[in-house]
Enzyme design. Structure first.
Site, PDB file in Angstrom:
ATOM      1  N   LYS A 198      10.816  19.931   5.162  1.00  0.00           N
ATOM      2  CA  LYS A 198       9.810  19.159   5.907  1.00  0.00           C
ATOM      3  C   LYS A 198       9.055  20.403   7.205  1.00  0.00           C
ATOM      4  O   LYS A 198       7.907  20.510   7.201  1.00  0.00           O
ATOM      5  CB  LYS A 198       9.937  17.958   6.746  1.00  0.00           C
ATOM      6  CG  LYS A 198      10.643  17.013   5.930  1.00  0.00           C
ATOM      7  CD  LYS A 198       9.306  16.273   5.039  1.00  0.00           C
ATOM      8  CE  LYS A 198       8.360  15.579   6.014  1.00  0.00           C
ATOM      9  NZ  LYS A 198       8.965  14.390   6.652  1.00  0.00           N
ATOM     10  N   CYS A 221      -2.494  -4.168   7.011  1.00  0.00           N
ATOM     11  CA  CYS A 221      -2.093  -4.441   8.559  1.00  0.00           C
ATOM     12  C   CYS A 221      -2.442  -3.411   9.585  1.00  0.00           C
ATOM     13  O   CYS A 221      -2.706  -2.273   9.043  1.00  0.00           O
ATOM     14  CB  CYS A 221      -0.386  -4.398   8.562  1.00  0.00           C
ATOM     15  SG  CYS A 221       0.669  -3.203   8.165  1.00  0.00           S
ATOM     16  N   CYS A 231      -0.227   0.076   7.878  1.00  0.00           N
ATOM     17  CA  CYS A 231      -0.922   0.461   6.810  1.00  0.00           C
ATOM     18  C   CYS A 231      -2.189   1.072   7.029  1.00  0.00           C
ATOM     19  O   CYS A 231      -2.603   1.911   6.520  1.00  0.00           O
ATOM     20  CB  CYS A 231      -1.001  -0.583   5.636  1.00  0.00           C
ATOM     21  SG  CYS A 231       0.580  -1.338   4.822  1.00  0.00           S
ATOM     22  N   GLU A 236       0.573  -1.098  -0.222  1.00  0.00           N
ATOM     23  CA  GLU A 236       0.055   0.168   0.075  1.00  0.00           C
ATOM     24  C   GLU A 236       1.017   1.298   0.039  1.00  0.00           C
ATOM     25  O   GLU A 236       0.686   2.130  -0.659  1.00  0.00           O
ATOM     26  CB  GLU A 236      -0.828  -0.041   1.129  1.00  0.00           C
ATOM     27  CG  GLU A 236      -1.872  -1.096   1.396  1.00  0.00           C
ATOM     28  CD  GLU A 236      -1.452  -2.233   1.926  1.00  0.00           C
ATOM     29  OE1 GLU A 236      -2.293  -2.888   2.507  1.00  0.00           O
ATOM     30  OE2 GLU A 236      -0.195  -2.567   1.992  1.00  0.00           O
ATOM     31  N   LYS A 284      -1.389   4.633   8.284  1.00  0.00           N
ATOM     32  CA  LYS A 284      -1.083   5.491   7.347  1.00  0.00           C
ATOM     33  C   LYS A 284      -2.486   5.753   6.305  1.00  0.00           C
ATOM     34  O   LYS A 284      -2.292   6.961   5.960  1.00  0.00           O
ATOM     35  CB  LYS A 284       0.089   4.841   6.661  1.00  0.00           C
ATOM     36  CG  LYS A 284       1.284   4.991   7.439  1.00  0.00           C
ATOM     37  CD  LYS A 284       2.598   4.320   6.789  1.00  0.00           C
ATOM     38  CE  LYS A 284       3.985   4.528   7.602  1.00  0.00           C
ATOM     39  NZ  LYS A 284       5.149   3.971   6.918  1.00  0.00           N
TER      40      LYS A 284
END
Length: 417
Positions: free
Chosen positions: A379, A152, A214, A90, A217
């Site tokens: 960032k 997951c 995942c 993913e 996220k």
């Protein structure tokens, strides 16, 4: 189409069939190996994920990947933007989508082509001081994801519990209750801690990782969009959100997916949230498909065959394909810059700078934000302030989210020239 989920799955599965054989899992059961017992002929399995773009009645696969591993915590500081931290299917698919969209932007910026099917320039009237990106996804385009396995983490807990010989929830250790230890990011254990942020799962004897599951996220992407930090400096997040996630019927738990992803589950505090500048909470729909991936964990096995996980990951977009082992291009030394994947932080940063260079006259602030000494400065740049606000709200909602920041204070000579 009677079942749109079947159509999304078909687009990804048919795309996978076109991949070179070397990019697919091995089926050693058909190979002669005198060193193997007749009872243990191995066949590999791997998760597959893909993103499909829908425009009008046309759907096209624009990114796909296989993979199921991630970088251990003790190696993250060595990665230096070269090694991909997380190559679960993913996440590798989302990184591949970002790469593809940036490559489309570069071609437009260089006038290599007058039109892209997927991205467009934004007009001056559309842009504001805080919603400044020069590109956007083409109007009317919707993005959908397919996963051959339940993601997951939280969205797979009921399925994981059902697969255990004893699915009785484990008692919480004190650190889970206090929330002040990295064990709050447990993998598959402590089944009763539903809704929790989890690490990527691994064998009990494997080195620990701080890569979030995942499920976690994908939950965050419902607020930040599918775009990475670097990509979101160039492309508006406005319509870069997933509209749906398709899972095989065998991998779908309504209870788990509602809890993990919906506005009435663990993300309820974000319901209706609109941060402005293209960012808002947009939960995706969950669709199912009757199709199964041929290399899934559920593939049919002969009586003398054994199923083992594949150690390679592969990615595909209409513009590139690549095989990864250990977060690095196959055949390259793990921490060698020559082995950096096209979707690694370094390669993506360099690509974004190339685009910003071409747009300097119209967007000097973007180039200034990208052409800095260290990646961490990108960032922390002022132009990403809104995105950081969104991420912080998501992290405070998903309790127990620990940052994995040991791989951001590095330089790149291709950027700093």
């Amino acid at each position: 189409m009677d079942n749109f989920g079947d159509g999304i799955a078909k687009a990804v599965l048919e795309n996978f069939e076109t991949w070179e054989r070397k990019r697919k899992p091995l089926d050693r059961s058909s190979q002669k190996d005198e060193g193997l017992s007749e009872k243990t002929k191995p066949r590999e399995w791997v998760p597959l994920s893909g993103i499909v773009a829908q425009r009008n009645d046309k759907i096209s696969c624009v990114a796909a990947a296989t993979g199921m591993k991630c970088l251990p915590k003790d190696k993250v500081s060595k990665a230096q933007g070269i090694v991909v931290h997380d190559w679960h299917a993913e996440i590798l698919t989302i990184r591949s989508l970002n790469r593809f969209l940036l490559e489309e932007c570069l071609d437009l910026a260089l006038s290599r082509k007058a039109f892209s099917e997927y991205v467009r320039f934004r007009s001056d009237e559309e842009k504001t001081e805080t919603h400044f990106q020069p590109f956007a996804l083409q109007d009317g385009t919707q993005l959908h994801m397919y996963c051959s396995e339940a993601p997951c983490g939280d969205a797979s807990m009921e399925i994981t519990m059902a697969a255990q010989e004893d699915s009785t929830p484990w008692a919480h250790p004190p650190s889970l209750i206090s929330g002040d230890d990295e064990n709050t990011l447990h993998g598959r254990g402590y089944f009763s801690a539903l809704g929790a942020v989890r690490r990527k799962p691994s064998r009990p004897d494997a080195p620990p990782t701080l890569s979030k599951s995942c499920s976690d996220k994908l939950s965050a992407k419902q607020s930040t969009s599918l775009l990475s930090s670097v990509t979101s400096l160039l492309i508006s997040p406005q319509n870069c959100y997933l509209q749906s996630l398709t899972l095989p019927e065998s991998q779908y738990s309504e209870v788990a997916c509602t809890r993990a992803f919906s506005s009435i589950g663990r993300l309820a505090p974000l319901h209706g949230k609109d941060w402005g500048d293209g960012y808002s909470f947009r939960p995706f729909k969950i669709l199912t498909t009757s199709s199964e991936f041929g290399y899934s964990r559920r593939q049919a096995l002969g009586s003398r065959e054994a199923l083992v996980p594949s150690n390679i990951a592969s990615l595909w977009t209409p513009r590139t394909s690549e095989t990864i082992i250990g977060g690095t291009q196959q055949g390259r030394k793990q921490f060698s810059i020559k082995g950096a994947s096209q979707v690694s932080k370094r390669r993506m940063w360099v690509l974004a700078v190339a685009i910003a260079n071409e747009l300097y006259l119209s967007s000097p602030a973007i180039l200034s934000s990208l052409k800095v000494e260290k990646y961490i400065e990108v960032k922390n740049g002022e132009l990403l302030k809104k995105r950081k606000e969104v991420k912080e709200d998501v992290r405070s909602t998903l309790k127990g989210w620990q940052r994995n920041n040991d791989d951001e204070s590095w330089k790149d000579t291709e950027v700093n020239v």
